[in-house]
Design an enzyme around this catalytic site. Structure first.
Site, PDB file in Angstrom:
ATOM      1  N   HIS A 100       0.845  -1.197   0.000  1.00 44.33           N
ATOM      2  CA  HIS A 100       0.000   0.000   0.000  1.00 44.33           C
ATOM      3  C   HIS A 100       0.884   1.251   0.000  1.00 44.33           C
ATOM      4  CE1 HIS A 100      -2.729   2.896   2.301  1.00 44.33           C
ATOM      5  NE2 HIS A 100      -3.421   2.609   1.205  1.00 44.33           N
ATOM      6  N   GLU A 152       0.968  -0.181  -4.842  1.00 49.84           N
ATOM      7  CA  GLU A 152      -0.179   0.663  -5.152  1.00 49.84           C
ATOM      8  C   GLU A 152       0.198   2.145  -5.128  1.00 49.84           C
ATOM      9  OE1 GLU A 152      -4.444   2.158  -3.412  1.00 49.84           O
ATOM     10  OE2 GLU A 152      -2.549   2.181  -2.319  1.00 49.84           O
ATOM     11  N   ASP A 197      -1.221   5.958  -5.568  1.00 51.98           N
ATOM     12  CA  ASP A 197      -2.336   6.866  -5.788  1.00 51.98           C
ATOM     13  C   ASP A 197      -1.895   7.828  -6.884  1.00 51.98           C
ATOM     14  OD1 ASP A 197      -3.980   5.898  -3.629  1.00 51.98           O
ATOM     15  OD2 ASP A 197      -2.653   6.948  -2.245  1.00 51.98           O
ATOM     16  N   HIS A 217      -0.338  10.537  -2.297  1.00 53.47           N
ATOM     17  CA  HIS A 217      -1.548  10.128  -1.585  1.00 53.47           C
ATOM     18  C   HIS A 217      -2.713  11.056  -1.907  1.00 53.47           C
ATOM     19  CE1 HIS A 217      -4.356   8.957   1.455  1.00 53.47           C
ATOM     20  NE2 HIS A 217      -4.145   9.988   2.208  1.00 53.47           N
ATOM     21  N   GLU A 232      -4.564   3.677  -8.124  1.00 52.81           N
ATOM     22  CA  GLU A 232      -5.816   4.302  -7.687  1.00 52.81           C
ATOM     23  C   GLU A 232      -5.968   5.674  -8.316  1.00 52.81           C
ATOM     24  OE1 GLU A 232      -8.104   6.160  -3.809  1.00 52.81           O
ATOM     25  OE2 GLU A 232      -6.553   4.645  -3.465  1.00 52.81           O
TER      26      GLU A 232
END
Length: 320
Positions: free
Chosen positions: A7, A34, A36, A49, A136
């Site tokens: 993450h 991952e 963002d 983020h 994301e």
């Protein structure tokens, strides 16, 4: 064994969304990392983020950018700071990342020379390591409203790096709905509908996240996505004292609809663990996070997001 997603990288041990964090996640055995994804003023995609970067970079220490501090309303929240969409990529590259949770993770503050990473750079690194990326899309509707839509650029970036097929090690995820529906006809890459414990998608794509987790809601999601990414509490709720309750039927219901289940976010510190798995009173102390990971694996999840991918890999190793 569930697949393991670092993450924002191994963000429990390095500042999030830095090459140091991504590298450590892969070193520890993560299958994916991952990022963002947010855009720059000149249309590049970078890993942050949030688009507001005062808490994750040293931008406040750059007097040349002082005049760019501003206030904006994004997804219903009023924020004051510096925003990626007001900087070119070249300008962002002059900044350095900072630990977002320095009081909780003070050791991470030692890493002070990490630059902002572009999506292109991360994809190239992941490919070199033989691993994958779960991207994301942040604030899709907001960025579309200011003329910086993310989706087309995101798909083109993956394609430019050779990832276009359904079986490529790529997932694209969003808390919104309309962009995922549009992506379904624009790409063969796998899509994930993210689900909050409360509230509703910012784009009005569904009445509520709660409605999306019903059997009927899950069947609707299966019409445009390959998986759901629910908050942990939608699978294992907690009582008022913070103790774990029996699992809900969400995993079984999602599987019945043909969806994989990839919950978020697993963290090792007491602050984030259910009460029965905490060790001592210090919120920074690592509790029995492996037990929580195995609890969710036993519930049948297909993958998971964790700030400590090394602990997840270890927890799922034999004799698990």
């Amino acid at each position: 064994m569930p697949f393991v997603i670092g993450h924002r990288g191994a963000s429990g041990e390095r500042p999030e969304h830095t090459l140091a964090a991504y590298a450590l996640a892969f070193d520890q055995g993560a299958d994916f990392v991952e990022p963002d994804v947010v855009p720059t003023k000149d249309g590049h995609l970078v890993a942050r983020h949030e688009n507001e970067i005062s808490g994750t970079t040293d931008v406040a220490d750059h007097p040349e950018f002082a005049v760019r501090r501003t206030t904006k309303t994004i997804a219903g929240h009023t924020l004051t700071g510096w925003f990626t969409e007001d900087f070119t990529l070249a300008e962002l590259k002059t900044l350095r990342a900072r630990e977002r949770l320095p009081q909780l993770r003070p050791a991470n503050t030692a890493y002070r020379d990490e630059p902002i990473v572009t999506l292109d750079e991360l994809i190239a690194y992941a490919r070199d390591r033989g691993r994958g990326v779960v991207a994301e899309i942040k604030h899709s509707s907001y960025f579309a409203s200011i003329g910086l839509p993310i989706e087309q650029t995101l798909v083109a970036t993956f394609a430019r790096n050779g990832w276009t097929r359904r079986d490529d090690p790529v997932w694209i995820e969003s808390f919104e709905v309309g962009n995922l529906k549009a992506l379904r006809s624009a790409t063969n890459l796998k899509l994930v509908q993210l689900l909050e414990e409360k509230g509703a998608p910012a784009d009005g794509g569904a009445e509520s996240y709660a409605a999306m987790t019903t059997p009927g809601g899950l069947r609707t999601i299966a019409g445009y996505a390959d998986a759901i990414g629910p908050a942990k509490a939608l699978i294992v709720p907690r009582d008022p004292d913070g103790r774990s309750l029996p699992p809900t039927s969400l995993v079984d219901d999602a599987h019945a609809a043909g969806l994989k289940v990839i919950p978020w976010t697993f963290r090792a510190e007491n602050l984030f663990l259910p009460a029965e798995l905490r060790t001592g009173p210090d919120p920074r102390t690592h509790g029995r996070g492996a037990d929580e990971l195995r609890m969710f694996a036993s519930a049948g999840v297909d993958g998971l997001f964790t700030d400590f991918p090394g602990e997840a890999v270890k927890a799922f190793s034999p004799p698990f």
